[in-house]
Design a protein around this motif. Structure first.
Motif, PDB file in Angstrom:
ATOM      1  N   ILE A  67      38.387  59.248 -45.055  1.00 59.26           N
ATOM      2  CA  ILE A  67      38.630  60.159 -46.178  1.00 59.26           C
ATOM      3  C   ILE A  67      37.352  60.971 -46.398  1.00 59.26           C
ATOM      4  CG2 ILE A  67      39.223  60.341 -48.628  1.00 59.26           C
ATOM      5  CD1 ILE A  67      41.482  59.201 -46.923  1.00 59.26           C
ATOM      6  N   THR A  68      37.479  62.273 -46.424  1.00 54.87           N
ATOM      7  CA  THR A  68      36.288  63.121 -46.544  1.00 54.87           C
ATOM      8  C   THR A  68      36.223  63.917 -47.849  1.00 54.87           C
ATOM      9  OG1 THR A  68      37.426  64.893 -45.351  1.00 54.87           O
ATOM     10  CG2 THR A  68      36.070  63.374 -44.048  1.00 54.87           C
ATOM     11  N   THR A  69      37.308  63.877 -48.626  1.00 53.85           N
ATOM     12  CA  THR A  69      37.365  64.678 -49.856  1.00 53.85           C
ATOM     13  C   THR A  69      38.081  63.906 -50.958  1.00 53.85           C
ATOM     14  OG1 THR A  69      37.490  66.709 -48.530  1.00 53.85           O
ATOM     15  CG2 THR A  69      38.103  66.876 -50.845  1.00 53.85           C
ATOM     16  N   ILE A  70      37.534  63.955 -52.166  1.00 59.38           N
ATOM     17  CA  ILE A  70      38.179  63.343 -53.329  1.00 59.38           C
ATOM     18  C   ILE A  70      38.198  64.371 -54.455  1.00 59.38           C
ATOM     19  CG2 ILE A  70      38.077  61.528 -55.084  1.00 59.38           C
ATOM     20  CD1 ILE A  70      36.642  59.775 -53.017  1.00 59.38           C
ATOM     21  N   ILE A  71      39.356  64.565 -55.045  1.00 58.33           N
ATOM     22  CA  ILE A  71      39.494  65.470 -56.189  1.00 58.33           C
ATOM     23  C   ILE A  71      39.796  64.639 -57.424  1.00 58.33           C
ATOM     24  CG2 ILE A  71      40.751  67.391 -57.203  1.00 58.33           C
ATOM     25  CD1 ILE A  71      40.950  66.853 -53.453  1.00 58.33           C
ATOM     26  N   ILE A  72      38.989  64.811 -58.469  1.00 58.42           N
ATOM     27  CA  ILE A  72      39.178  64.097 -59.734  1.00 58.42           C
ATOM     28  C   ILE A  72      39.725  65.087 -60.760  1.00 58.42           C
ATOM     29  CG2 ILE A  72      38.085  62.724 -61.544  1.00 58.42           C
ATOM     30  CD1 ILE A  72      35.821  62.167 -59.493  1.00 58.42           C
ATOM     31  N   ASP A  73      40.838  64.742 -61.344  1.00 52.60           N
ATOM     32  CA  ASP A  73      41.488  65.608 -62.328  1.00 52.60           C
ATOM     33  C   ASP A  73      41.380  64.980 -63.716  1.00 52.60           C
ATOM     34  OD1 ASP A  73      43.305  67.570 -63.499  1.00 52.60           O
ATOM     35  OD2 ASP A  73      44.800  65.966 -63.442  1.00 52.60           O
ATOM     36  N   ARG A 130      45.417  73.332 -61.164  1.00 49.17           N
ATOM     37  CA  ARG A 130      45.011  71.987 -60.710  1.00 49.17           C
ATOM     38  C   ARG A 130      45.440  71.774 -59.264  1.00 49.17           C
ATOM     39  NH1 ARG A 130      43.887  68.829 -65.697  1.00 49.17           N
ATOM     40  NH2 ARG A 130      44.667  70.079 -67.436  1.00 49.17           N
ATOM     41  N   TYR A 131      46.671  72.172 -58.932  1.00 53.65           N
ATOM     42  CA  TYR A 131      47.149  72.053 -57.554  1.00 53.65           C
ATOM     43  C   TYR A 131      46.272  72.873 -56.605  1.00 53.65           C
ATOM     44  CZ  TYR A 131      51.616  70.337 -59.442  1.00 53.65           C
ATOM     45  OH  TYR A 131      52.598  69.629 -60.081  1.00 53.65           O
ATOM     46  N   LYS A 132      45.970  74.097 -57.038  1.00 51.27           N
ATOM     47  CA  LYS A 132      45.203  74.999 -56.180  1.00 51.27           C
ATOM     48  C   LYS A 132      43.830  74.421 -55.876  1.00 51.27           C
ATOM     49  CE  LYS A 132      43.673  79.809 -55.757  1.00 51.27           C
ATOM     50  NZ  LYS A 132      43.643  81.145 -56.409  1.00 51.27           N
ATOM     51  N   ILE A 133      43.175  73.877 -56.905  1.00 52.64           N
ATOM     52  CA  ILE A 133      41.858  73.269 -56.703  1.00 52.64           C
ATOM     53  C   ILE A 133      41.964  72.095 -55.734  1.00 52.64           C
ATOM     54  CG2 ILE A 133      40.014  71.945 -57.831  1.00 52.64           C
ATOM     55  CD1 ILE A 133      40.589  73.666 -60.360  1.00 52.64           C
ATOM     56  N   ALA A 250      56.261  56.515 -60.977  1.00 50.25           N
ATOM     57  CA  ALA A 250      57.021  57.435 -61.815  1.00 50.25           C
ATOM     58  C   ALA A 250      56.840  58.852 -61.273  1.00 50.25           C
ATOM     59  CB  ALA A 250      56.564  57.350 -63.275  1.00 50.25           C
ATOM     60  N   LEU A 251      57.591  59.782 -61.826  1.00 53.59           N
ATOM     61  CA  LEU A 251      57.538  61.175 -61.385  1.00 53.59           C
ATOM     62  C   LEU A 251      56.615  61.962 -62.318  1.00 53.59           C
ATOM     63  CD1 LEU A 251      58.473  63.439 -59.565  1.00 53.59           C
ATOM     64  CD2 LEU A 251      60.515  63.680 -60.968  1.00 53.59           C
ATOM     65  N   PHE A 252      55.351  62.076 -61.935  1.00 58.81           N
ATOM     66  CA  PHE A 252      54.380  62.834 -62.719  1.00 58.81           C
ATOM     67  C   PHE A 252      54.221  64.230 -62.130  1.00 58.81           C
ATOM     68  CE2 PHE A 252      53.143  58.459 -63.661  1.00 58.81           C
ATOM     69  CZ  PHE A 252      52.894  58.518 -65.022  1.00 58.81           C
ATOM     70  N   TYR A 253      54.383  65.246 -62.966  1.00 57.03           N
ATOM     71  CA  TYR A 253      54.248  66.617 -62.488  1.00 57.03           C
ATOM     72  C   TYR A 253      52.873  66.868 -61.878  1.00 57.03           C
ATOM     73  CZ  TYR A 253      58.481  67.723 -65.195  1.00 57.03           C
ATOM     74  OH  TYR A 253      59.748  67.756 -65.690  1.00 57.03           O
ATOM     75  N   VAL A 254      51.829  66.294 -62.483  1.00 61.34           N
ATOM     76  CA  VAL A 254      50.468  66.595 -62.052  1.00 61.34           C
ATOM     77  C   VAL A 254      50.186  66.036 -60.652  1.00 61.34           C
ATOM     78  CG1 VAL A 254      49.315  64.534 -62.983  1.00 61.34           C
ATOM     79  CG2 VAL A 254      48.074  66.713 -62.889  1.00 61.34           C
ATOM     80  N   LEU A 255      50.952  65.038 -60.210  1.00 61.90           N
ATOM     81  CA  LEU A 255      50.784  64.504 -58.862  1.00 61.90           C
ATOM     82  C   LEU A 255      51.676  65.199 -57.847  1.00 61.90           C
ATOM     83  CD1 LEU A 255      50.692  60.624 -59.532  1.00 61.90           C
ATOM     84  CD2 LEU A 255      48.771  62.245 -59.515  1.00 61.90           C
TER      85      LEU A 255
END
Length: 311
Positions: A67-73, A130-133, A250-255
């Motif tokens: 894993i080379t990238t982690i995005i924290i929201d 958030r998706y774009k980032i 669950a179905l989370f929009y942000v994921l």
């Protein structure tokens, strides 16, 4: 037509496998229609050709050995305070502090991994932003996408002041329990309110049906293991409240639009006095941050040792 295609599964196919095969064929046919008509994915800003690449696990399943990238929201922010808890503690503030601290901890223990934040101050990134980032940080739309993880940080709330505990979620098309459904409704409601997301259209369109299935099939295993790894480490921390079922789906929009393994963590209940104090005190919160980072690191180690969980 279907019987001819089912031969790829062998002559002695059980009823369960036949049903799965028919569902797969149905979804793939819908997907081809969506591509032919150049349907735009509702509220996602994801091109059909990008979805096609991600839908094919053979063509796009983890290009690197680690894993080379982690995005924290950090959830909510700006005009969206999130839930309000004990002593008017705001979710948006506590999860921002946690996210900033998590980034610093991950940089220490994973120096070769790029860490990104969807927000680093009191701003409100929209769902699409958030998706774009996330997807641009992972170079999803480029020839060589990165192996990335998406961690969305939230704090829970309840009408009962006794409800408490750390928990983690991964995305599926259906919720694992009524409680998980309630949590997803709570978190999704902010996006419906502030982003003006049409929830019924978001979940029922042809493109979303295909996208749902792609996420479940492509990254569900990794997302579940990531959530479990984080919970296992956080629950070792003295003072962290535990849930009876700490990992749920669950179905989370942000994921939904982050095209990579992902988890949404609820670091505690801000409506519970003990949890609120634990989260809002830097000394104790840092312990939870360090444990979360350790859980992520252990997931990456397992990923490397099993060649991407392919065995």
């Amino acid at each position: 037509m279907y019987k001819r295609r089912l031969r790829i599964f062998g002559r002695n196919v059980g009823r369960g496998k036949r049903r799965i095969a028919i569902i797969l064929i149905f979804l793939l046919n819908i997907f081809n229609i969506a591509l032919a008509e150049n349907i735009k994915l509702d509220n996602l800003n994801i091109k059909p050709e990008d979805l096609k690449k991600t839908f094919n696990p053979v063509a796009n399943k983890f290009n690197e050995k680690t894993i080379t990238t982690i995005i924290i929201d950090a959830g909510h922010g700006g005009k969206d305070p999130g839930s309000i808890g004990i002593n008017k503690l705001r979710e948006k503030d506590i999860v921002l502090s946690f996210s900033l601290e998590l980034k610093e901890e991950l940089k220490k223990i994973l120096p070769n991994v790029d860490i990104f934040l969807t927000r680093d101050k009191d701003t409100y990134p929209t769902l699409q932003e958030r998706y774009k980032i996330a997807n641009s940080s992972a170079k999803i739309n480029e020839n060589k996408s990165k192996n990335a993880l998406f961690i969305s940080v939230h704090a829970n709330a309840s009408l009962s002041p006794k409800a408490k505990g750390f928990e983690a979620y991964f995305i599926t098309a259906q919720e694992s329990s009524e409680y998980a459904r309630a949590v997803s409704i709570l978190e999704n409601s902010a996006l419906v309110k502030f982003d003006k997301v049409d929830a019924s259209k978001y979940e029922e369109s042809i493109s979303q049906l295909t996208h749902n299935y792609m996420l479940v099939e492509q990254h569900q295993k990794e997302s579940r293991l990531l959530a479990q790894s984080i919970v296992d480490e956080v629950y070792k921390v003295s003072g962290v409240s535990k849930r009876n079922k700490p990992v749920q789906n669950a179905l989370f929009y942000v994921l939904k639009g982050s095209l990579m393994p992902s988890t949404l963590i609820e670091i505690g209940f801000i409506t519970n006095e003990e949890d609120a104090k634990f989260m809002n005190t830097k000394e104790t919160r840092i312990k939870m941050v360090k444990a979360t980072a350790t859980g992520i690191k252990k997931f990456i180690k397992e990923f490397e040792d099993t060649n991407g969980f392919t065995k």
